[in-house]
Design an enzyme around this catalytic site. Sequence first.
Site, PDB file in Angstrom:
ATOM      1  N   LYS A   1     -13.599 -15.562  39.672  1.00  0.00           N
ATOM      2  CA  LYS A   1     -12.501 -15.847  40.604  1.00  0.00           C
ATOM      3  C   LYS A   1     -12.605 -15.024  41.880  1.00  0.00           C
ATOM      4  CE  LYS A   1      -9.030 -14.736  37.961  1.00  0.00           C
ATOM      5  NZ  LYS A   1      -9.703 -14.313  36.724  1.00  0.00           N
TER       6      LYS A   1
ATOM      7  N   ARG B   1     -15.912  -0.038  36.298  1.00  0.00           N
ATOM      8  CA  ARG B   1     -14.484  -0.312  36.098  1.00  0.00           C
ATOM      9  C   ARG B   1     -14.023   0.198  34.746  1.00  0.00           C
ATOM     10  NH1 ARG B   1     -12.251  -6.131  38.101  1.00  0.00           N
ATOM     11  NH2 ARG B   1     -11.193  -5.927  36.109  1.00  0.00           N
TER      12      ARG B   1
ATOM     13  N   ARG C   1      -8.261  -8.319  27.121  1.00  0.00           N
ATOM     14  CA  ARG C   1      -7.939  -9.119  28.318  1.00  0.00           C
ATOM     15  C   ARG C   1      -8.156 -10.603  28.059  1.00  0.00           C
ATOM     16  NH1 ARG C   1     -11.857  -6.341  31.893  1.00  0.00           N
ATOM     17  NH2 ARG C   1     -11.371  -7.867  33.503  1.00  0.00           N
TER      18      ARG C   1
ATOM     19  N   ARG D   1     -20.898  -6.183  34.929  1.00  0.00           N
ATOM     20  CA  ARG D   1     -20.091  -5.671  36.036  1.00  0.00           C
ATOM     21  C   ARG D   1     -19.600  -4.247  35.751  1.00  0.00           C
ATOM     22  NH1 ARG D   1     -14.816  -9.019  37.749  1.00  0.00           N
ATOM     23  NH2 ARG D   1     -13.957  -7.978  35.938  1.00  0.00           N
TER      24      ARG D   1
ATOM     25  N   ARG E   1       0.079 -14.996  36.325  1.00  0.00           N
ATOM     26  CA  ARG E   1      -0.583 -14.855  35.035  1.00  0.00           C
ATOM     27  C   ARG E   1       0.383 -15.101  33.881  1.00  0.00           C
ATOM     28  NH1 ARG E   1      -4.813 -11.137  36.940  1.00  0.00           N
ATOM     29  NH2 ARG E   1      -6.331 -10.720  35.303  1.00  0.00           N
TER      30      ARG E   1
HETATM   31  P1  ADP Z   1      -9.806  -9.944  35.717  1.00  0.00           P
HETATM   32  O1  ADP Z   1     -11.228  -9.531  35.885  1.00  0.00           O
HETATM   33  O2  ADP Z   1      -9.318  -9.809  34.325  1.00  0.00           O
HETATM   34  O3  ADP Z   1      -9.486 -11.247  36.327  1.00  0.00           O
HETATM   35  P2  ADP Z   1      -8.122  -8.568  37.698  1.00  0.00           P
HETATM   36  O4  ADP Z   1      -8.923  -7.794  38.632  1.00  0.00           O
HETATM   37  O5  ADP Z   1      -7.511  -9.833  38.160  1.00  0.00           O
HETATM   38  O6  ADP Z   1      -8.985  -8.777  36.391  1.00  0.00           O
HETATM   39  O7  ADP Z   1      -6.953  -7.643  37.105  1.00  0.00           O
HETATM   40  C1  ADP Z   1      -7.225  -6.399  36.503  1.00  0.00           C
HETATM   41  C2  ADP Z   1      -6.004  -5.908  35.730  1.00  0.00           C
HETATM   42  O8  ADP Z   1      -4.882  -5.766  36.628  1.00  0.00           O
HETATM   43  C3  ADP Z   1      -5.511  -6.856  34.644  1.00  0.00           C
HETATM   44  O9  ADP Z   1      -6.214  -6.705  33.436  1.00  0.00           O
HETATM   45  C4  ADP Z   1      -4.043  -6.440  34.534  1.00  0.00           C
HETATM   46  O10 ADP Z   1      -3.903  -5.241  33.817  1.00  0.00           O
HETATM   47  C5  ADP Z   1      -3.662  -6.169  35.979  1.00  0.00           C
HETATM   48  N1  ADP Z   1      -3.149  -7.390  36.641  1.00  0.00           N
HETATM   49  C6  ADP Z   1      -3.741  -8.063  37.660  1.00  0.00           C
HETATM   50  N2  ADP Z   1      -3.007  -9.122  38.035  1.00  0.00           N
HETATM   51  C7  ADP Z   1      -1.920  -9.134  37.226  1.00  0.00           C
HETATM   52  C8  ADP Z   1      -0.809 -10.002  37.083  1.00  0.00           C
HETATM   53  N3  ADP Z   1      -0.654 -11.085  37.870  1.00  0.00           N
HETATM   54  N4  ADP Z   1       0.120  -9.694  36.147  1.00  0.00           N
HETATM   55  C9  ADP Z   1      -0.011  -8.621  35.356  1.00  0.00           C
HETATM   56  N5  ADP Z   1      -1.056  -7.775  35.407  1.00  0.00           N
HETATM   57  C10 ADP Z   1      -2.001  -8.025  36.330  1.00  0.00           C
END
Ligand code: ADP
Length: 197
Positions: free
Chosen positions: A13, A133, A144, A127, A88
Amino acid sequence: MRLIMLGPPGAGKGTQAALVSAAHGVPAISTGDIFRANIKNETPLGLQVKEITASGGYVPDEITNAIVRDRLAQEDAAHGFLLDGYPRTTGQVAALDEMLAEAGHALDAVVELTVDTDEVVGRLLARAVEQGRADDTEEVIRERMRLYAEETAPLAAVYRERGLLHRVDGMGSVEEVTGRIEQVLGRVRDAASATDA
Ligand code: ADP
């Protein structure tokens, strides 16, 4: 254009959001990036969400919704945006609906990137090595993925019912996937101008 990019962790994404954002001149807004920047800078928000994100959990809706509300109120988002990693949860869908209604705006499309799970876990582990990370250990990745399946995957059905959902195969090269997304956005744009005419 007002877009949402949906898809499991590791679906690509962020990568695609950056490319689509550049091509269409709208900001890509990633809640994950916003949280990571705050954690890095040790802001009050960062301290609040550090443990939750490190364990793979979701930040509470009140916090996340408030951040997105602020971000969407900024000038660069007035004429369009691409949301990556938000909404989400169904609570976030409702909050976003409210923000858009207040501004008199509507979503144009929700692009769901589909990938197979094994491939995704491989991408995430790779990654983790590259970016260091904290939330990319295998255990946290599994959490996740579980949360995504439980809380976020059902949002696709919500947007499908609204006629906004476009599923795009997220497997293949970055360029191939971008090409597929651009095809979808082209169709969305044509449909919109046909309605306007
Ligand atoms: P991913 O690689 O899982 O898509 P993101 O970079 O989008 O990860 O998000 C990393 C973390 O930030 C998530 O695992 C969550 O803990 C938090 N997070 C991000 N966006 C949201 C959201 N919309 N609602 C709740 N938590 C979020």
